[in-house]
Design a protein around this motif. Structure first.
Motif, PDB file in Angstrom:
ATOM      1  N   SER A  12     -26.146  -7.348  41.184  1.00 21.24           N
ATOM      2  CA  SER A  12     -26.788  -6.906  42.419  1.00 21.24           C
ATOM      3  C   SER A  12     -26.552  -5.422  42.630  1.00 21.24           C
ATOM      4  N   GLU A  13     -27.207  -4.912  43.653  1.00 21.54           N
ATOM      5  CA  GLU A  13     -27.004  -3.523  44.051  1.00 21.54           C
ATOM      6  C   GLU A  13     -25.509  -3.304  44.298  1.00 21.54           C
ATOM      7  N   LEU A  22     -31.566  -2.306  46.313  1.00 21.85           N
ATOM      8  CA  LEU A  22     -31.541  -3.538  47.088  1.00 21.85           C
ATOM      9  C   LEU A  22     -32.857  -4.302  46.899  1.00 21.85           C
ATOM     10  N   THR A  79     -32.803  -6.032  43.598  1.00 16.91           N
ATOM     11  CA  THR A  79     -31.848  -7.140  43.617  1.00 16.91           C
ATOM     12  C   THR A  79     -32.457  -8.374  44.275  1.00 16.91           C
TER      13      THR A  79
END
Length: 190
Positions: free
Chosen positions: A79-80, A98, A101
């Motif tokens: 993820s971010e 984001l 993600t």
């Protein structure tokens, strides 16, 4: 036995990927050269291609990956902020945003340094595209990460260092690890 059954049997018996997918066998080349009256590939090139369009030096590519190597890249959902959280900044490029993600359609990847060197030796992988089986489409490399250890040290192999990071949203799996980085007392973050 159908053609499909035969092909599956050949795969199960370990038929070499390179010989099945990367050009003809030496005996096939010899037979083809005999048919066109050339003594070698160099002779065939000299007979058919004008010198003005030939490369001045022979092409020197990397060795082909085996089927096992091509299929063995370890896909990791990230993820971010993942690399920041584990304290391992990217070697080049950027982390996932984001939006990437969260998207199940993101077509971006971060490759591990061993995989990057294997696919693009002496080249910058950022912006390169590769087919990602998990995504069922091509993806653009946006970052290069240091190789991470996902096994016990004694279990690590050259193949386990072929790592490909995908945005979490493209394949959120049930089993996952949650990594949290804190500046304070870790027990208070739970």
């Amino acid at each position: 036995m159908s053609v499909t059954d035969k092909a599956i049997r050949d795969l199960e018996m370990g038929d070499d990927f390179v010989s099945r997918h990367i050009g003809p066998r030496e005996s096939d080349c010899e037979s083809m050269l005999e048919q066109v009256g050339a003594s070698s590939i160099d002779d065939l090139v000299a007979q058919t291609l004008p010198a003005s369009i030939r490369a001045p030096q022979p092409f020197t590519g990397r060795d082909a990956m085996t089927e096992g190597e091509a299929l063995a890249a370890t896909a990791v959902l990230s993820s971010e902020g993942f690399f920041e959280a584990i304290g391992s900044p990217l070697l080049s490029g950027r982390e996932f945003t984001l939006e990437e993600t969260l998207s199940d359609q993101a077509a971006v990847v971060i490759v591990g340094e061993t995989l990057a060197r294997r696919l693009w030796p002496d080249e910058n992988p950022i912006g390169r595209r590769l087919r990602v089986l998990e995504l069922e489409r091509d993806a653009t490399v946006v970052g290069v990460a240091a190789d991470l250890i996902y096994e016990e040290i004694s279990e690590e192999t050259e193949l386990s260092r072929l790592q490909l990071h995908l945005p979490y949203g493209v394949g959120a799996w049930r089993g996952m690890a949650l990594l949290v980085r804190t500046d304070g007392e870790p027990a208070l973050a739970i």
